[in-house]
Design a protein around this motif. Structure first.
Motif, PDB file in Angstrom:
ATOM      1  N   PHE A   1       0.807  -1.215   0.000  1.00 26.48           N
ATOM      2  CA  PHE A   1       0.000   0.000   0.000  1.00 26.48           C
ATOM      3  C   PHE A   1       0.845   1.273   0.000  1.00 26.48           C
ATOM      4  CE2 PHE A   1      -2.218   3.301   2.555  1.00 26.48           C
ATOM      5  CZ  PHE A   1      -3.168   3.644   1.593  1.00 26.48           C
ATOM      6  N   LEU A   2       1.925   1.294   0.752  1.00 22.59           N
ATOM      7  CA  LEU A   2       2.742   2.496   0.861  1.00 22.59           C
ATOM      8  C   LEU A   2       3.594   2.745  -0.383  1.00 22.59           C
ATOM      9  CD1 LEU A   2       3.826   2.293   4.604  1.00 22.59           C
ATOM     10  CD2 LEU A   2       1.952   3.613   3.582  1.00 22.59           C
ATOM     11  N   ASP A   3       3.612   1.773  -1.296  1.00 22.81           N
ATOM     12  CA  ASP A   3       4.311   1.941  -2.578  1.00 22.81           C
ATOM     13  C   ASP A   3       3.346   2.181  -3.740  1.00 22.81           C
ATOM     14  OD1 ASP A   3       6.827   1.516  -1.426  1.00 22.81           O
ATOM     15  OD2 ASP A   3       6.599  -0.667  -1.580  1.00 22.81           O
ATOM     16  N   LEU A   4       2.043   2.105  -3.460  1.00 18.53           N
ATOM     17  CA  LEU A   4       1.035   2.224  -4.510  1.00 18.53           C
ATOM     18  C   LEU A   4       0.880   3.682  -4.934  1.00 18.53           C
ATOM     19  CD1 LEU A   4      -1.231   0.613  -6.076  1.00 18.53           C
ATOM     20  CD2 LEU A   4      -2.778   1.303  -4.225  1.00 18.53           C
ATOM     21  N   SER A   5       1.098   3.949  -6.219  1.00 20.30           N
ATOM     22  CA  SER A   5       0.976   5.315  -6.712  1.00 20.30           C
ATOM     23  C   SER A   5      -0.472   5.635  -7.085  1.00 20.30           C
ATOM     24  CB  SER A   5       1.865   5.527  -7.937  1.00 20.30           C
ATOM     25  OG  SER A   5       1.339   4.837  -9.056  1.00 20.30           O
ATOM     26  N   LEU A   6      -0.766   6.905  -7.199  1.00 19.54           N
ATOM     27  CA  LEU A   6      -2.104   7.319  -7.595  1.00 19.54           C
ATOM     28  C   LEU A   6      -2.430   6.815  -8.996  1.00 19.54           C
ATOM     29  CD1 LEU A   6      -4.708   8.899  -7.095  1.00 19.54           C
ATOM     30  CD2 LEU A   6      -3.531  10.965  -7.876  1.00 19.54           C
ATOM     31  N   ASN A   7      -1.479   6.868  -9.893  1.00 21.89           N
ATOM     32  CA  ASN A   7      -1.715   6.382 -11.254  1.00 21.89           C
ATOM     33  C   ASN A   7      -2.009   4.886 -11.279  1.00 21.89           C
ATOM     34  OD1 ASN A   7      -1.479   8.844 -12.536  1.00 21.89           O
ATOM     35  ND2 ASN A   7       0.704   8.606 -12.974  1.00 21.89           N
ATOM     36  N   GLU A   8      -1.308   4.126 -10.444  1.00 21.90           N
ATOM     37  CA  GLU A   8      -1.564   2.683 -10.366  1.00 21.90           C
ATOM     38  C   GLU A   8      -2.956   2.416  -9.791  1.00 21.90           C
ATOM     39  OE1 GLU A   8       2.952   0.944  -9.752  1.00 21.90           O
ATOM     40  OE2 GLU A   8       1.909   1.863  -8.049  1.00 21.90           O
TER      41      GLU A   8
ATOM     42  N   ALA B   1     -13.854  -8.679  -2.691  1.00 21.86           N
ATOM     43  CA  ALA B   1     -14.791  -7.602  -2.362  1.00 21.86           C
ATOM     44  C   ALA B   1     -15.260  -7.728  -0.923  1.00 21.86           C
ATOM     45  CB  ALA B   1     -15.997  -7.646  -3.298  1.00 21.86           C
ATOM     46  N   LEU B   2     -15.106  -8.921  -0.350  1.00 21.29           N
ATOM     47  CA  LEU B   2     -15.635  -9.235   0.975  1.00 21.29           C
ATOM     48  C   LEU B   2     -14.540  -9.498   1.997  1.00 21.29           C
ATOM     49  CD1 LEU B   2     -18.272 -11.807  -0.341  1.00 21.29           C
ATOM     50  CD2 LEU B   2     -18.632  -9.357   0.047  1.00 21.29           C
ATOM     51  N   MET B   3     -13.343  -9.827   1.547  1.00 19.05           N
ATOM     52  CA  MET B   3     -12.230 -10.155   2.432  1.00 19.05           C
ATOM     53  C   MET B   3     -10.935  -9.798   1.710  1.00 19.05           C
ATOM     54  SD  MET B   3     -12.637 -14.274   2.001  1.00 19.05           S
ATOM     55  CE  MET B   3     -11.112 -14.768   2.776  1.00 19.05           C
ATOM     56  N   SER B   4      -9.853  -9.623   2.441  1.00 20.47           N
ATOM     57  CA  SER B   4      -8.635  -9.119   1.822  1.00 20.47           C
ATOM     58  C   SER B   4      -7.379  -9.727   2.414  1.00 20.47           C
ATOM     59  CB  SER B   4      -8.541  -7.590   1.972  1.00 20.47           C
ATOM     60  OG  SER B   4      -9.552  -6.930   1.274  1.00 20.47           O
ATOM     61  N   GLU B   5      -6.252  -9.423   1.740  1.00 20.62           N
ATOM     62  CA  GLU B   5      -4.907  -9.656   2.220  1.00 20.62           C
ATOM     63  C   GLU B   5      -4.167  -8.327   2.113  1.00 20.62           C
ATOM     64  OE1 GLU B   5      -3.436 -13.808   0.719  1.00 20.62           O
ATOM     65  OE2 GLU B   5      -4.159 -12.677  -1.015  1.00 20.62           O
ATOM     66  N   PRO B   6      -2.985  -8.213   2.699  1.00 16.75           N
ATOM     67  CA  PRO B   6      -2.205  -6.988   2.502  1.00 16.75           C
ATOM     68  C   PRO B   6      -1.910  -6.750   1.016  1.00 16.75           C
ATOM     69  CG  PRO B   6      -1.285  -8.274   4.313  1.00 16.75           C
ATOM     70  CD  PRO B   6      -2.315  -9.140   3.654  1.00 16.75           C
ATOM     71  N   GLY B   7      -1.944  -5.496   0.615  1.00 18.13           N
ATOM     72  CA  GLY B   7      -1.601  -5.147  -0.757  1.00 18.13           C
ATOM     73  C   GLY B   7      -2.730  -5.272  -1.751  1.00 18.13           C
TER      74      GLY B   7
END
Length: 251
Positions: free
Chosen positions: A102-109, A149-155
Protein backbone atom coordinates in the motif's frame (compact mmCIF):
# COMPACT_ATOMS: atom_id res chain seq x y z
CA UNK A 1 -37.80 -1.18 -32.82
CA UNK A 2 -36.92 -4.74 -31.80
CA UNK A 3 -35.38 -6.71 -34.66
CA UNK A 4 -37.18 -9.96 -34.02
CA UNK A 5 -36.05 -11.48 -37.31
CA UNK A 6 -32.63 -12.13 -35.77
CA UNK A 7 -33.38 -14.90 -33.30
CA UNK A 8 -29.89 -16.15 -32.38
CA UNK A 9 -28.99 -14.67 -29.02
CA UNK A 10 -25.85 -12.60 -28.55
CA UNK A 11 -23.60 -12.09 -25.54
CA UNK A 12 -20.80 -9.55 -25.08
CA UNK A 13 -17.92 -10.58 -22.80
CA UNK A 14 -15.13 -8.31 -21.63
CA UNK A 15 -11.80 -9.99 -20.94
CA UNK A 16 -13.10 -13.04 -22.78
CA UNK A 17 -9.93 -14.28 -24.45
CA UNK A 18 -8.45 -16.32 -21.58
CA UNK A 19 -9.13 -18.01 -18.26
CA UNK A 20 -12.62 -17.35 -16.77
CA UNK A 21 -13.73 -15.09 -19.62
CA UNK A 22 -12.65 -17.64 -22.22
CA UNK A 23 -14.50 -20.40 -20.39
CA UNK A 24 -17.66 -18.30 -20.39
CA UNK A 25 -17.26 -17.54 -24.09
CA UNK A 26 -16.80 -21.21 -24.99
CA UNK A 27 -19.80 -22.16 -22.87
CA UNK A 28 -22.08 -19.80 -24.76
CA UNK A 29 -20.65 -20.84 -28.13
CA UNK A 30 -21.50 -24.45 -27.21
CA UNK A 31 -25.03 -23.32 -26.35
CA UNK A 32 -25.44 -21.85 -29.81
CA UNK A 33 -25.09 -18.16 -28.98
CA UNK A 34 -23.20 -15.56 -30.95
CA UNK A 35 -20.35 -14.21 -28.83
CA UNK A 36 -18.55 -10.86 -28.92
CA UNK A 37 -15.28 -10.53 -26.99
CA UNK A 38 -13.39 -7.35 -26.15
CA UNK A 39 -9.95 -7.98 -24.67
CA UNK A 40 -6.81 -5.91 -24.19
CA UNK A 41 -4.54 -8.96 -24.64
CA UNK A 42 -3.88 -9.15 -28.39
CA UNK A 43 -1.86 -12.37 -28.08
CA UNK A 44 -4.66 -14.12 -26.15
CA UNK A 45 -7.18 -13.05 -28.81
CA UNK A 46 -4.93 -14.54 -31.50
CA UNK A 47 -4.63 -17.80 -29.56
CA UNK A 48 -8.39 -17.93 -29.09
CA UNK A 49 -8.95 -17.39 -32.82
CA UNK A 50 -6.50 -20.14 -33.76
CA UNK A 51 -7.98 -22.73 -31.40
CA UNK A 52 -11.70 -22.39 -32.04
CA UNK A 53 -13.16 -24.58 -34.83
CA UNK A 54 -13.53 -22.94 -38.21
CA UNK A 55 -17.29 -23.44 -38.20
CA UNK A 56 -17.58 -21.50 -34.92
CA UNK A 57 -15.83 -18.39 -36.26
CA UNK A 58 -18.97 -17.06 -37.90
CA UNK A 59 -20.49 -16.96 -34.40
CA UNK A 60 -17.74 -14.91 -32.76
CA UNK A 61 -16.43 -11.36 -32.87
CA UNK A 62 -12.96 -10.69 -31.46
CA UNK A 63 -12.03 -7.09 -30.71
CA UNK A 64 -8.74 -5.85 -29.29
CA UNK A 65 -9.55 -2.95 -26.97
CA UNK A 66 -9.31 -1.43 -23.51
CA UNK A 67 -12.60 -1.44 -21.59
CA UNK A 68 -11.62 1.76 -19.79
CA UNK A 69 -11.51 3.56 -23.17
CA UNK A 70 -14.98 4.85 -24.08
CA UNK A 71 -14.09 4.99 -27.79
CA UNK A 72 -12.91 1.37 -27.83
CA UNK A 73 -16.04 0.09 -26.07
CA UNK A 74 -18.24 2.12 -28.41
CA UNK A 75 -16.48 0.75 -31.49
CA UNK A 76 -16.72 -2.79 -30.14
CA UNK A 77 -20.49 -2.48 -29.82
CA UNK A 78 -20.79 -0.90 -33.28
CA UNK A 79 -18.97 -3.88 -34.79
CA UNK A 80 -20.98 -6.34 -32.71
CA UNK A 81 -24.29 -4.86 -33.83
CA UNK A 82 -23.15 -4.78 -37.46
CA UNK A 83 -22.24 -8.47 -37.35
CA UNK A 84 -24.96 -9.95 -35.13
CA UNK A 85 -27.75 -7.30 -35.27
CA UNK A 86 -28.70 -7.69 -31.62
CA UNK A 87 -27.50 -8.03 -28.03
CA UNK A 88 -29.06 -10.04 -25.21
CA UNK A 89 -26.50 -10.20 -22.42
CA UNK A 90 -23.31 -8.61 -21.13
CA UNK A 91 -20.69 -10.30 -18.97
CA UNK A 92 -18.26 -7.88 -17.36
CA UNK A 93 -15.11 -9.84 -16.62
CA UNK A 94 -12.08 -7.78 -17.67
CA UNK A 95 -9.80 -7.00 -14.74
CA UNK A 96 -6.23 -6.33 -13.69
CA UNK A 97 -4.66 -7.14 -10.33
CA UNK A 98 -2.46 -4.29 -9.24
CA UNK A 99 -1.42 -6.05 -6.02
CA UNK A 100 1.25 -3.94 -4.34
CA UNK A 101 2.41 -2.78 -0.94
CA UNK A 102 0.00 0.00 0.00
CA UNK A 103 2.74 2.50 0.86
CA UNK A 104 4.31 1.94 -2.58
CA UNK A 105 1.03 2.22 -4.51
CA UNK A 106 0.98 5.32 -6.71
CA UNK A 107 -2.10 7.32 -7.60
CA UNK A 108 -1.71 6.38 -11.25
CA UNK A 109 -1.56 2.68 -10.37
CA UNK A 110 -4.66 3.04 -8.18
CA UNK A 111 -6.52 4.85 -10.95
CA UNK A 112 -5.56 2.28 -13.57
CA UNK A 113 -7.08 -0.56 -11.53
CA UNK A 114 -10.27 1.40 -10.85
CA UNK A 115 -10.48 2.47 -14.52
CA UNK A 116 -10.32 -1.10 -15.84
CA UNK A 117 -12.06 -3.04 -13.08
CA UNK A 118 -14.91 -0.63 -12.30
CA UNK A 119 -15.19 2.14 -14.89
CA UNK A 120 -14.82 -0.50 -17.59
CA UNK A 121 -17.90 -2.27 -16.22
CA UNK A 122 -19.81 1.01 -16.24
CA UNK A 123 -18.87 1.67 -19.88
CA UNK A 124 -19.76 -1.85 -21.01
CA UNK A 125 -23.18 -1.48 -19.42
CA UNK A 126 -23.79 2.15 -20.38
CA UNK A 127 -23.02 1.61 -24.06
CA UNK A 128 -24.44 -1.91 -24.33
CA UNK A 129 -27.79 -1.53 -22.57
CA UNK A 130 -29.33 0.70 -25.29
CA UNK A 131 -28.56 -2.04 -27.84
CA UNK A 132 -30.22 -4.69 -25.67
CA UNK A 133 -33.34 -2.56 -25.28
CA UNK A 134 -33.46 -1.67 -28.98
CA UNK A 135 -32.82 -5.13 -30.42
CA UNK A 136 -33.81 -7.77 -27.87
CA UNK A 137 -36.07 -5.83 -25.53
CA UNK A 138 -34.98 -7.78 -22.46
CA UNK A 139 -31.64 -9.01 -21.22
CA UNK A 140 -29.20 -9.66 -18.45
CA UNK A 141 -25.88 -8.34 -17.14
CA UNK A 142 -23.52 -10.47 -15.06
CA UNK A 143 -20.64 -8.71 -13.33
CA UNK A 144 -17.65 -10.78 -12.26
CA UNK A 145 -16.51 -9.46 -8.89
CA UNK A 146 -14.37 -11.42 -6.41
CA UNK A 147 -14.37 -12.72 -2.86
CA UNK A 148 -11.82 -9.94 -2.34
CA UNK A 149 -14.79 -7.60 -2.36
CA UNK A 150 -15.63 -9.23 0.98
CA UNK A 151 -12.23 -10.16 2.43
CA UNK A 152 -8.64 -9.12 1.82
CA UNK A 153 -4.91 -9.66 2.22
CA UNK A 154 -2.20 -6.99 2.50
CA UNK A 155 -1.60 -5.15 -0.76
CA UNK A 156 -5.12 -5.61 -2.13
CA UNK A 157 -6.38 -2.04 -1.70
CA UNK A 158 -6.98 -1.07 -5.34
CA UNK A 159 -8.23 -4.48 -6.43
CA UNK A 160 -10.52 -5.03 -3.43
CA UNK A 161 -11.96 -1.52 -3.70
CA UNK A 162 -12.71 -2.06 -7.39
CA UNK A 163 -14.33 -5.43 -6.76
CA UNK A 164 -16.44 -4.06 -3.89
CA UNK A 165 -17.48 -1.20 -6.15
CA UNK A 166 -18.77 -3.75 -8.64
CA UNK A 167 -21.23 -5.03 -6.03
CA UNK A 168 -22.57 -1.51 -5.50
CA UNK A 169 -22.77 -0.94 -9.24
CA UNK A 170 -24.66 -4.22 -9.58
CA UNK A 171 -27.52 -3.42 -7.24
CA UNK A 172 -27.70 0.18 -8.50
CA UNK A 173 -28.03 -1.00 -12.11
CA UNK A 174 -30.62 -3.59 -11.09
CA UNK A 175 -32.76 -0.74 -9.76
CA UNK A 176 -32.17 1.52 -12.75
CA UNK A 177 -32.63 -1.09 -15.49
CA UNK A 178 -35.41 -3.31 -14.16
CA UNK A 179 -37.68 -4.90 -15.13
CA UNK A 180 -36.33 -5.34 -18.66
CA UNK A 181 -32.72 -6.00 -17.69
CA UNK A 182 -31.64 -8.08 -14.71
CA UNK A 183 -28.22 -7.40 -13.18
CA UNK A 184 -26.32 -9.78 -10.90
CA UNK A 185 -22.75 -10.36 -9.75
CA UNK A 186 -20.54 -13.37 -9.09
CA UNK A 187 -17.75 -13.39 -6.49
CA UNK A 188 -15.32 -16.17 -7.40
CA UNK A 189 -12.74 -17.40 -4.93
CA UNK A 190 -9.76 -19.48 -6.02
CA UNK A 191 -10.60 -20.49 -9.56
CA UNK A 192 -7.82 -22.42 -11.26
CA UNK A 193 -6.61 -20.76 -14.44
CA UNK A 194 -5.94 -22.75 -17.57
CA UNK A 195 -3.25 -25.39 -16.90
CA UNK A 196 -2.83 -24.24 -13.27
CA UNK A 197 -1.86 -27.05 -10.91
CA UNK A 198 -1.94 -26.76 -7.12
CA UNK A 199 -1.14 -29.10 -4.25
CA UNK A 200 -3.56 -31.50 -2.61
CA UNK A 201 -3.22 -29.47 0.59
CA UNK A 202 -4.30 -26.32 -1.27
CA UNK A 203 -7.32 -28.16 -2.67
CA UNK A 204 -8.30 -29.62 0.70
CA UNK A 205 -8.41 -26.27 2.50
CA UNK A 206 -11.70 -25.72 0.67
CA UNK A 207 -14.85 -27.08 2.29
CA UNK A 208 -15.64 -28.77 -1.03
CA UNK A 209 -12.27 -30.53 -1.08
CA UNK A 210 -11.11 -28.77 -4.22
CA UNK A 211 -10.43 -25.36 -5.68
CA UNK A 212 -12.77 -23.93 -8.27
CA UNK A 213 -12.82 -24.66 -11.97
CA UNK A 214 -13.52 -22.22 -14.77
CA UNK A 215 -16.55 -24.32 -15.67
CA UNK A 216 -18.02 -23.66 -12.20
CA UNK A 217 -18.18 -19.95 -12.97
CA UNK A 218 -19.34 -20.43 -16.57
CA UNK A 219 -22.28 -22.58 -15.42
CA UNK A 220 -23.35 -19.95 -12.90
CA UNK A 221 -23.13 -17.22 -15.53
CA UNK A 222 -25.40 -19.23 -17.80
CA UNK A 223 -27.89 -19.74 -14.96
CA UNK A 224 -28.00 -16.01 -14.25
CA UNK A 225 -28.34 -15.06 -17.91
CA UNK A 226 -31.15 -17.52 -18.63
CA UNK A 227 -34.46 -15.83 -17.85
CA UNK A 228 -36.31 -19.12 -17.47
CA UNK A 229 -33.92 -20.31 -14.78
CA UNK A 230 -33.26 -17.08 -12.89
CA UNK A 231 -35.92 -14.63 -14.01
CA UNK A 232 -36.81 -13.67 -10.43
CA UNK A 233 -33.21 -12.91 -9.44
CA UNK A 234 -31.69 -9.45 -9.80
CA UNK A 235 -29.44 -7.12 -7.81
CA UNK A 236 -27.75 -10.05 -6.04
CA UNK A 237 -24.23 -11.38 -5.69
CA UNK A 238 -23.27 -15.06 -5.57
CA UNK A 239 -20.15 -16.29 -3.81
CA UNK A 240 -18.54 -19.29 -5.51
CA UNK A 241 -15.50 -20.13 -3.42
CA UNK A 242 -15.74 -23.67 -2.08
CA UNK A 243 -16.83 -22.27 1.27
CA UNK A 244 -13.61 -20.39 2.01
CA UNK A 245 -15.33 -17.16 3.10
CA UNK A 246 -17.23 -19.18 5.73
CA UNK A 247 -14.11 -20.52 7.45
CA UNK A 248 -12.63 -19.04 10.60
CA UNK A 249 -8.84 -19.12 10.27
CA UNK A 250 -6.60 -18.06 13.14
CA UNK A 251 -2.81 -18.27 13.42
Amino acid sequence: MIQRAHKKRVIAISGGAKNIGKGIALKFLELGWNVGIIDFDKHALGEFDVKIPEEAKKSILLYNGDVSDEYAVSEFYIKLKEKFYRLDAIVNNAAIGGFKNFLDLSLNEWRRVIDVNLTGYFLMARLGVPIILETAGRGSIVNISSTRALMSEPGNEAYSASKAGILGLTHALANSLGPNIRVNAICPGWILHEDEIISEREHLQHLTGRAGRIADVAELVYFLVDDERSGFITGQYFVIDGGMTKKMIYI
